[in-house]
Design a protein around this motif. Structure first.
Motif, PDB file in Angstrom:
ATOM      1  N   ASP A  95      97.546  59.905  49.473  1.00  0.00           N
ATOM      2  CA  ASP A  95      98.008  61.138  48.836  1.00  0.00           C
ATOM      3  C   ASP A  95      97.578  62.370  49.638  1.00  0.00           C
ATOM      4  O   ASP A  95      96.422  62.782  49.587  1.00  0.00           O
ATOM      5  CB  ASP A  95      97.431  61.203  47.411  1.00  0.00           C
ATOM      6  CG  ASP A  95      97.980  62.357  46.586  1.00  0.00           C
ATOM      7  OD1 ASP A  95      98.879  63.074  47.071  1.00  0.00           O
ATOM      8  OD2 ASP A  95      97.519  62.540  45.446  1.00  0.00           O
ATOM      9  N   ASP A  96      98.491  62.920  50.444  1.00  0.00           N
ATOM     10  CA  ASP A  96      98.304  64.214  51.094  1.00  0.00           C
ATOM     11  C   ASP A  96      97.047  64.241  51.983  1.00  0.00           C
ATOM     12  O   ASP A  96      96.199  65.121  51.862  1.00  0.00           O
ATOM     13  CB  ASP A  96      98.225  65.321  50.043  1.00  0.00           C
ATOM     14  CG  ASP A  96      98.439  66.709  50.639  1.00  0.00           C
ATOM     15  OD1 ASP A  96      99.164  66.817  51.649  1.00  0.00           O
ATOM     16  OD2 ASP A  96      97.869  67.681  50.110  1.00  0.00           O
ATOM     17  N   VAL A  97      96.955  63.284  52.885  1.00  0.00           N
ATOM     18  CA  VAL A  97      95.775  63.158  53.751  1.00  0.00           C
ATOM     19  C   VAL A  97      96.055  63.794  55.114  1.00  0.00           C
ATOM     20  O   VAL A  97      97.057  63.496  55.768  1.00  0.00           O
ATOM     21  CB  VAL A  97      95.378  61.681  53.936  1.00  0.00           C
ATOM     22  CG1 VAL A  97      94.331  61.535  55.043  1.00  0.00           C
ATOM     23  CG2 VAL A  97      94.851  61.112  52.628  1.00  0.00           C
TER      24      VAL A  97
ATOM     25  N   ALA B 111      84.172  59.219  44.117  1.00  0.00           N
ATOM     26  CA  ALA B 111      85.197  58.290  43.628  1.00  0.00           C
ATOM     27  C   ALA B 111      85.418  58.462  42.135  1.00  0.00           C
ATOM     28  O   ALA B 111      86.568  58.442  41.649  1.00  0.00           O
ATOM     29  CB  ALA B 111      84.793  56.860  43.941  1.00  0.00           C
ATOM     30  N   LYS B 112      84.353  58.659  41.386  1.00  0.00           N
ATOM     31  CA  LYS B 112      84.500  58.884  39.943  1.00  0.00           C
ATOM     32  C   LYS B 112      85.247  60.194  39.679  1.00  0.00           C
ATOM     33  O   LYS B 112      86.083  60.285  38.772  1.00  0.00           O
ATOM     34  CB  LYS B 112      83.125  58.899  39.266  1.00  0.00           C
ATOM     35  CG  LYS B 112      82.543  57.515  39.051  1.00  0.00           C
ATOM     36  CD  LYS B 112      81.218  57.593  38.327  1.00  0.00           C
ATOM     37  CE  LYS B 112      80.743  56.206  37.881  1.00  0.00           C
ATOM     38  NZ  LYS B 112      81.570  55.657  36.781  1.00  0.00           N
ATOM     39  N   GLN B 113      84.941  61.219  40.462  1.00  0.00           N
ATOM     40  CA  GLN B 113      85.649  62.482  40.296  1.00  0.00           C
ATOM     41  C   GLN B 113      87.134  62.337  40.631  1.00  0.00           C
ATOM     42  O   GLN B 113      87.993  62.889  39.946  1.00  0.00           O
ATOM     43  CB  GLN B 113      85.006  63.544  41.185  1.00  0.00           C
ATOM     44  CG  GLN B 113      83.600  63.949  40.758  1.00  0.00           C
ATOM     45  CD  GLN B 113      82.935  64.895  41.750  1.00  0.00           C
ATOM     46  OE1 GLN B 113      83.448  65.144  42.844  1.00  0.00           O
ATOM     47  NE2 GLN B 113      81.756  65.395  41.376  1.00  0.00           N
ATOM     48  N   ALA B 114      87.434  61.556  41.689  1.00  0.00           N
ATOM     49  CA  ALA B 114      88.820  61.406  42.119  1.00  0.00           C
ATOM     50  C   ALA B 114      89.656  60.635  41.113  1.00  0.00           C
ATOM     51  O   ALA B 114      90.849  60.912  40.937  1.00  0.00           O
ATOM     52  CB  ALA B 114      88.878  60.694  43.476  1.00  0.00           C
ATOM     53  N   THR B 115      89.021  59.659  40.457  1.00  0.00           N
ATOM     54  CA  THR B 115      89.758  58.832  39.500  1.00  0.00           C
ATOM     55  C   THR B 115      89.642  59.330  38.075  1.00  0.00           C
ATOM     56  O   THR B 115      90.325  58.825  37.183  1.00  0.00           O
ATOM     57  CB  THR B 115      89.257  57.377  39.560  1.00  0.00           C
ATOM     58  OG1 THR B 115      87.854  57.344  39.277  1.00  0.00           O
ATOM     59  CG2 THR B 115      89.491  56.785  40.945  1.00  0.00           C
TER      60      THR B 115
ATOM     61  N   ALA C 250      91.007  52.169  48.220  1.00  0.00           N
ATOM     62  CA  ALA C 250      90.935  53.621  48.411  1.00  0.00           C
ATOM     63  C   ALA C 250      92.110  54.158  49.209  1.00  0.00           C
ATOM     64  O   ALA C 250      92.373  55.357  49.188  1.00  0.00           O
ATOM     65  CB  ALA C 250      89.619  53.998  49.089  1.00  0.00           C
ATOM     66  N   GLY C 251      92.796  53.278  49.951  1.00  0.00           N
ATOM     67  CA  GLY C 251      93.936  53.715  50.750  1.00  0.00           C
ATOM     68  C   GLY C 251      93.714  53.644  52.248  1.00  0.00           C
ATOM     69  O   GLY C 251      94.587  54.043  53.024  1.00  0.00           O
ATOM     70  N   LYS C 252      92.580  53.097  52.688  1.00  0.00           N
ATOM     71  CA  LYS C 252      92.238  53.100  54.109  1.00  0.00           C
ATOM     72  C   LYS C 252      93.245  52.300  54.937  1.00  0.00           C
ATOM     73  O   LYS C 252      93.727  52.775  55.965  1.00  0.00           O
ATOM     74  CB  LYS C 252      90.824  52.534  54.314  1.00  0.00           C
ATOM     75  CG  LYS C 252      89.719  53.232  53.556  1.00  0.00           C
ATOM     76  CD  LYS C 252      88.353  52.714  53.926  1.00  0.00           C
ATOM     77  CE  LYS C 252      88.160  51.228  53.746  1.00  0.00           C
ATOM     78  NZ  LYS C 252      88.290  50.796  52.324  1.00  0.00           N
ATOM     79  N   THR C 253      93.521  51.078  54.505  1.00  0.00           N
ATOM     80  CA  THR C 253      94.408  50.224  55.301  1.00  0.00           C
ATOM     81  C   THR C 253      95.831  50.762  55.310  1.00  0.00           C
ATOM     82  O   THR C 253      96.527  50.693  56.343  1.00  0.00           O
ATOM     83  CB  THR C 253      94.368  48.781  54.770  1.00  0.00           C
ATOM     84  OG1 THR C 253      93.031  48.267  54.920  1.00  0.00           O
ATOM     85  CG2 THR C 253      95.318  47.888  55.546  1.00  0.00           C
ATOM     86  N   THR C 254      96.288  51.316  54.201  1.00  0.00           N
ATOM     87  CA  THR C 254      97.628  51.922  54.179  1.00  0.00           C
ATOM     88  C   THR C 254      97.698  53.096  55.143  1.00  0.00           C
ATOM     89  O   THR C 254      98.686  53.259  55.875  1.00  0.00           O
ATOM     90  CB  THR C 254      97.989  52.380  52.755  1.00  0.00           C
ATOM     91  OG1 THR C 254      97.972  51.251  51.870  1.00  0.00           O
ATOM     92  CG2 THR C 254      99.380  53.009  52.714  1.00  0.00           C
ATOM     93  N   LEU C 255      96.658  53.918  55.169  1.00  0.00           N
ATOM     94  CA  LEU C 255      96.621  55.025  56.116  1.00  0.00           C
ATOM     95  C   LEU C 255      96.671  54.499  57.550  1.00  0.00           C
ATOM     96  O   LEU C 255      97.417  55.021  58.393  1.00  0.00           O
ATOM     97  CB  LEU C 255      95.360  55.865  55.899  1.00  0.00           C
ATOM     98  CG  LEU C 255      95.132  57.002  56.900  1.00  0.00           C
ATOM     99  CD1 LEU C 255      96.277  58.006  56.868  1.00  0.00           C
ATOM    100  CD2 LEU C 255      93.793  57.703  56.631  1.00  0.00           C
TER     101      LEU C 255
ATOM    102  N   ALA D 209      90.777  56.821  45.774  1.00  0.00           N
ATOM    103  CA  ALA D 209      92.034  56.936  45.034  1.00  0.00           C
ATOM    104  C   ALA D 209      93.162  57.501  45.905  1.00  0.00           C
ATOM    105  O   ALA D 209      93.982  58.284  45.433  1.00  0.00           O
ATOM    106  CB  ALA D 209      91.839  57.789  43.784  1.00  0.00           C
ATOM    107  N   GLY D 210      93.164  57.132  47.184  1.00  0.00           N
ATOM    108  CA  GLY D 210      94.230  57.552  48.081  1.00  0.00           C
ATOM    109  C   GLY D 210      94.070  58.922  48.683  1.00  0.00           C
ATOM    110  O   GLY D 210      94.883  59.333  49.513  1.00  0.00           O
ATOM    111  N   ARG D 211      93.017  59.637  48.298  1.00  0.00           N
ATOM    112  CA  ARG D 211      92.843  61.003  48.775  1.00  0.00           C
ATOM    113  C   ARG D 211      91.601  61.105  49.664  1.00  0.00           C
ATOM    114  O   ARG D 211      90.646  60.340  49.525  1.00  0.00           O
ATOM    115  CB  ARG D 211      92.716  61.969  47.589  1.00  0.00           C
ATOM    116  CG  ARG D 211      93.944  62.010  46.724  1.00  0.00           C
ATOM    117  CD  ARG D 211      93.917  63.189  45.766  1.00  0.00           C
ATOM    118  NE  ARG D 211      92.907  63.056  44.725  1.00  0.00           N
ATOM    119  CZ  ARG D 211      93.109  62.396  43.574  1.00  0.00           C
ATOM    120  NH1 ARG D 211      94.251  61.795  43.359  1.00  0.00           N
ATOM    121  NH2 ARG D 211      92.170  62.342  42.673  1.00  0.00           N
ATOM    122  N   LEU D 212      91.626  62.083  50.558  1.00  0.00           N
ATOM    123  CA  LEU D 212      90.464  62.385  51.381  1.00  0.00           C
ATOM    124  C   LEU D 212      89.557  63.299  50.571  1.00  0.00           C
ATOM    125  O   LEU D 212      89.919  64.438  50.268  1.00  0.00           O
ATOM    126  CB  LEU D 212      90.903  63.063  52.678  1.00  0.00           C
ATOM    127  CG  LEU D 212      89.825  63.260  53.744  1.00  0.00           C
ATOM    128  CD1 LEU D 212      89.309  61.918  54.241  1.00  0.00           C
ATOM    129  CD2 LEU D 212      90.381  64.077  54.904  1.00  0.00           C
TER     130      LEU D 212
END
Length: 289
Positions: free
Chosen positions: A22-24, A283-287, A42-47, A198-201
């Motif tokens: 998401d918007d990295v 991570a807790k804040q992001a989710t 978290a989205g690392k491999t997709t990135l 959660a997909g975000r930096l």
């Protein structure tokens, strides 16, 4: 240090209704090692797959060497995926010969301790030796950039240290290196860190930059299982390592009240926060959990 060997500009990748990245925005410069940290999912491999040109961003843009990640630019890249990218039913020599042939270069020489395994099927090697072969394959064409997805996972501490010597040597040679890892102590090997949740930096910079002013508390109790359960149920960012309990970004007084209400004798002591604890908080804040 030159910037822009690997770049992502506000990239997003969706799979149906699910947003994996998401918007990295991020970059890797020549001669530096950038650590990409985050929990599973978290989205690392997709990135990484977008950076390699294996996935097209839903939004945003990716560049390799100041251009699109086409075949000619990917040829300047070395890649070690989580599954190592080796053919388990080929020998060590056959794997290296095949990879070198795709780049039209000579097969690399094996280190002396791997020479006896030249005719061994890769699938029969210990994981540490397999990872060394994967590194040899990825480096055979002297790439200008490296992307390493969990390159030291599952190997012993000595093998991990040797692989990090190789990573640092490539950066010293001028290659830009992007590496993901689950081992928080390896964050100290990186020049910069990128933290995803959660997909975000959600964090970037040095280890101290990311930890910032986050504080932690050590919980001391004989009834560690009940204490962990009570704190976890209360929604605080609690980490259990062995039988040691630590909680980040939470006032000691709040922890004392939670434990007292659960009738668990315990003492709490403020301690410096670790990057793993800061990651849990972010991570807790992001989710929103």
């Amino acid at each position: 240090m030159s910037a822009g060997v690997i770049r992502a500009d506000r990239v997003t990748r969706r799979f149906g209704e699910f947003t994996a990245v998401d918007d990295v925005t991020m970059d890797v410069g020549a001669g530096e090692v950038v650590g990409l940290l985050g929990a599973n999912g978290a989205g690392k491999t997709t990135l990484i797959r977008m950076l390699l040109g294996l996935l097209t961003p839903t939004k945003g843009a990716v560049t390799l060497f100041d251009g699109p990640p086409d075949r000619s630019r990917r040829a300047r890249l070395g890649y070690v995926p989580q599954n190592l990218g080796l053919y388990r039913d080929l020998t060590v020599a056959e794997n290296l010969g095949f990879t070198a042939g795709t780049y039209r270069v000579a097969a690399p020489n094996l280190p002396s301790d791997l020479m006896p395994q030249a005719d061994t099927l890769v699938g029969e090697l210990p994981l540490g030796a397999q990872r060394r072969v994967a590194f040899l394959a990825a480096l055979c064409h002297s790439p200008a950039a490296l992307v390493l997805d969990e390159p030291t996972s599952g190997v012993d501490a000595l093998s991990r240290a040797r692989l990090w010597d190789t990573i640092r040597g490539e950066a010293d040679r001028g290659a830009g290196v992007l590496v993901t890892t689950h081992y928080m102590e390896e964050a100290q090997e990186c020049d910069r860190l990128l933290l995803m949740a959660a997909g975000r930096l959600v964090g970037h910079g040095s280890e101290s930059d990311i930890i910032g002013d986050t504080e932690a508390v050590a919980v001391h109790t004989d009834d560690w299982a009940s204490a962990f359960a009570a704190l976890n149920a209360a929604g605080v960012p609690v980490i259990l390592s062995g039988r040691a309990i630590r909680v980040a970004d939470t006032a000691p007084g709040k922890l004392e009240r939670i434990l007292a209400e659960a009738h668990i004798p315990a003492t709490v002591t403020p301690v410096p926060a670790t990057i793993e604890e800061r990651m849990l908080v972010l991570a807790k804040q992001a989710t929103g959990t």
